[in-house]
Design an enzyme around this catalytic site. Structure first.
Site, PDB file in Angstrom:
ATOM      1  N   GLU A  96       0.832  -1.208   0.000  1.00  0.00           N
ATOM      2  CA  GLU A  96       0.000   0.000   0.000  1.00  0.00           C
ATOM      3  C   GLU A  96       0.867   1.260   0.000  1.00  0.00           C
ATOM      4  O   GLU A  96       0.349   2.369  -0.022  1.00  0.00           O
ATOM      5  CB  GLU A  96      -0.911   0.006   1.229  1.00  0.00           C
ATOM      6  CG  GLU A  96      -1.988  -1.075   1.191  1.00  0.00           C
ATOM      7  CD  GLU A  96      -2.782  -1.129   2.493  1.00  0.00           C
ATOM      8  OE1 GLU A  96      -3.819  -0.463   2.570  1.00  0.00           O
ATOM      9  OE2 GLU A  96      -2.333  -1.840   3.427  1.00  0.00           O
TER      10      GLU A  96
ATOM     11  N   ALA B 291      -3.765 -14.659   4.326  1.00  0.00           N
ATOM     12  CA  ALA B 291      -4.162 -15.412   3.137  1.00  0.00           C
ATOM     13  C   ALA B 291      -2.896 -15.605   2.307  1.00  0.00           C
ATOM     14  O   ALA B 291      -2.062 -14.707   2.231  1.00  0.00           O
ATOM     15  CB  ALA B 291      -5.205 -14.629   2.354  1.00  0.00           C
TER      16      ALA B 291
ATOM     17  N   MET C 164       1.961 -11.520   1.134  1.00  0.00           N
ATOM     18  CA  MET C 164       2.476 -10.146   1.102  1.00  0.00           C
ATOM     19  C   MET C 164       2.372  -9.474   2.471  1.00  0.00           C
ATOM     20  O   MET C 164       2.208  -8.256   2.556  1.00  0.00           O
ATOM     21  CB  MET C 164       1.683  -9.322   0.075  1.00  0.00           C
ATOM     22  CG  MET C 164       1.582  -9.956  -1.307  1.00  0.00           C
ATOM     23  SD  MET C 164       0.444  -9.040  -2.365  1.00  0.00           S
ATOM     24  CE  MET C 164       0.299 -10.165  -3.776  1.00  0.00           C
ATOM     25  N   SER C 165       2.453 -10.262   3.538  1.00  0.00           N
ATOM     26  CA  SER C 165       2.264  -9.655   4.864  1.00  0.00           C
ATOM     27  C   SER C 165       3.046 -10.435   5.919  1.00  0.00           C
ATOM     28  O   SER C 165       3.963 -11.184   5.600  1.00  0.00           O
ATOM     29  CB  SER C 165       0.771  -9.643   5.220  1.00  0.00           C
ATOM     30  OG  SER C 165       0.290 -10.952   5.425  1.00  0.00           O
TER      31      SER C 165
ATOM     32  N   HIS D 150      -8.224 -11.341  -6.366  1.00  0.00           N
ATOM     33  CA  HIS D 150      -8.491 -11.018  -4.962  1.00  0.00           C
ATOM     34  C   HIS D 150      -9.875 -11.539  -4.567  1.00  0.00           C
ATOM     35  O   HIS D 150     -10.090 -11.925  -3.409  1.00  0.00           O
ATOM     36  CB  HIS D 150      -8.377  -9.509  -4.731  1.00  0.00           C
ATOM     37  CG  HIS D 150      -8.443  -9.100  -3.293  1.00  0.00           C
ATOM     38  ND1 HIS D 150      -7.581  -9.599  -2.334  1.00  0.00           N
ATOM     39  CD2 HIS D 150      -9.273  -8.263  -2.624  1.00  0.00           C
ATOM     40  CE1 HIS D 150      -7.879  -9.075  -1.143  1.00  0.00           C
ATOM     41  NE2 HIS D 150      -8.907  -8.271  -1.297  1.00  0.00           N
TER      42      HIS D 150
HETATM   43  N1  HPA Z   1       0.398 -14.707  -3.876  1.00  0.00           N
HETATM   44  C1  HPA Z   1       0.679 -13.733  -2.991  1.00  0.00           C
HETATM   45  N2  HPA Z   1      -0.129 -13.369  -2.033  1.00  0.00           N
HETATM   46  C2  HPA Z   1      -1.296 -14.022  -1.922  1.00  0.00           C
HETATM   47  C3  HPA Z   1      -1.661 -15.043  -2.806  1.00  0.00           C
HETATM   48  C4  HPA Z   1      -0.762 -15.413  -3.837  1.00  0.00           C
HETATM   49  O1  HPA Z   1      -1.007 -16.319  -4.656  1.00  0.00           O
HETATM   50  N3  HPA Z   1      -2.895 -15.482  -2.413  1.00  0.00           N
HETATM   51  C5  HPA Z   1      -3.244 -14.742  -1.331  1.00  0.00           C
HETATM   52  N4  HPA Z   1      -2.280 -13.856  -1.029  1.00  0.00           N
END
Ligand code: HPA
Length: 270
Positions: A85, A112, A209-210, A245
């Site tokens: 972000e 996720a 990504m977290s 997403h």
């Molecule tokens: N890649 C990166 N971040 C994610 C993914 C993914 O496939 N799925 C959920 N967050």
């Protein structure tokens, strides 16, 4: 403590009353339902917390919820700040610093993730055993923040005793809980199939990504961490499906109840 962290802590303290959370739970995309399980809850919107930003990502609300879960005083972070972000690493890790100052000793992080290991399809719950920080950022860079180590040991960042507890609770609940290494990338674009092959070679089982900034700060403060990924999709190139997403949110929503039960069962025994 820096002046700005001071202001963040003071604002949350003044809203918490006598609640004294020992456990913090960070909710990933689409996993917000867990906050509704708290009793005696006080909800603190991010707009009222200095240094906190309004989340820009669908699936992340923006509030801290302080209350009781499974008999334990907890604080739930519903809405994260991501590097993608445009936030600096110290912004992404500000909630973890706040939790440390509030007296939290155990940080539970959820996220996720894409399944890098071919057998980790959508809906898989993965206990994080270790991570690869491939974001190119570190929230500890810069002056040392009071109460944090300059060079924290990361060899058991995901606490072995907490992991054993999580596996125990999962077994009791009949929930399948896989284990693996979480690779964090900057994002926000999803990976290419070539990048996923690279990650597999590097030893990653899931990608997201977290999470990593928070766990680094928690480690520097001597907090114990437990991490659980919800695999929401097969990573790029693992299946023919296109990544979106919307799919991430939908799968996270379906798994939310099972993950919530697991976390509640773990918190009961922390
Ligand atoms: N890649 C990166 N971040 C994610 C993914 C993914 O496939 N799925 C959920 N967050």
């Amino acid at each position: 403590m820096t002046a700005s962290l001071d202001a963040t802590v003071a604002a949350v303290h003044s809203r918490m009353g006598t609640r004294a959370p020992k456990v913090a739970i960070v909710l990933g995309s689409g996993l917000g339902g867990l906050a509704d399980r708290l009793t005696d809850a006080v909800r603190i919107p991010y707009a009222e917390i200095p240094g906190f930003h309004i989340p820009t990502v669908q699936g992340h609300s923006g509030e801290l919820v302080v209350g009781t879960l499974a008999g334990q005083a907890v604080v739930v972070q519903s809405g994260r700040f991501h590097l993608y972000e445009g936030h600096a690493a110290d912004v992404t890790a500000l909630p973890a610093r706040l939790f440390g100052e509030l007296g939290v000793t155990t940080l539970v992080v959820t996220n996720a993730a894409g399944g890098v290991r071919a057998s980790f399809g959508p809906g898989t719950l993965m206990l994080i055993t270790d991570h690869l920080n491939l974001t190119g950022r570190n929230p500890l860079a810069g002056p040392v923040v009071a109460g944090e180590l300059r060079f924290p040991d990361m060899s058991a960042a995901y606490d072995p005793a907490l992991r054993a507890l999580a596996l125990d609770v999962a077994r009791e609940q009949g929930t399948e809980l896989q284990q693996g290494v979480y690779a964090a990338l900057l994002g926000p674009s999803y990976e290419t199939p070539a990048e996923i092959r690279m990650l597999r070679t590097l030893g990653a089982d899931a990608v997201g990504m977290s999470t990593v900034p928070e766990v680094i700060v928690a480690s520097a403060r001597g907090m114990r961490c437990l991490g659980i990924s919800t695999v929401t999709n097969a990573a790029a190139g693992v299946s023919e499906a296109k990544l979106s997403h919307a799919e991430v949110m939908a799968t996270a929503g379906q798994v939310g109840q099972r993950l919530g039960d697991l976390i509640e069962g773990i918190v009961a025994r922390i």
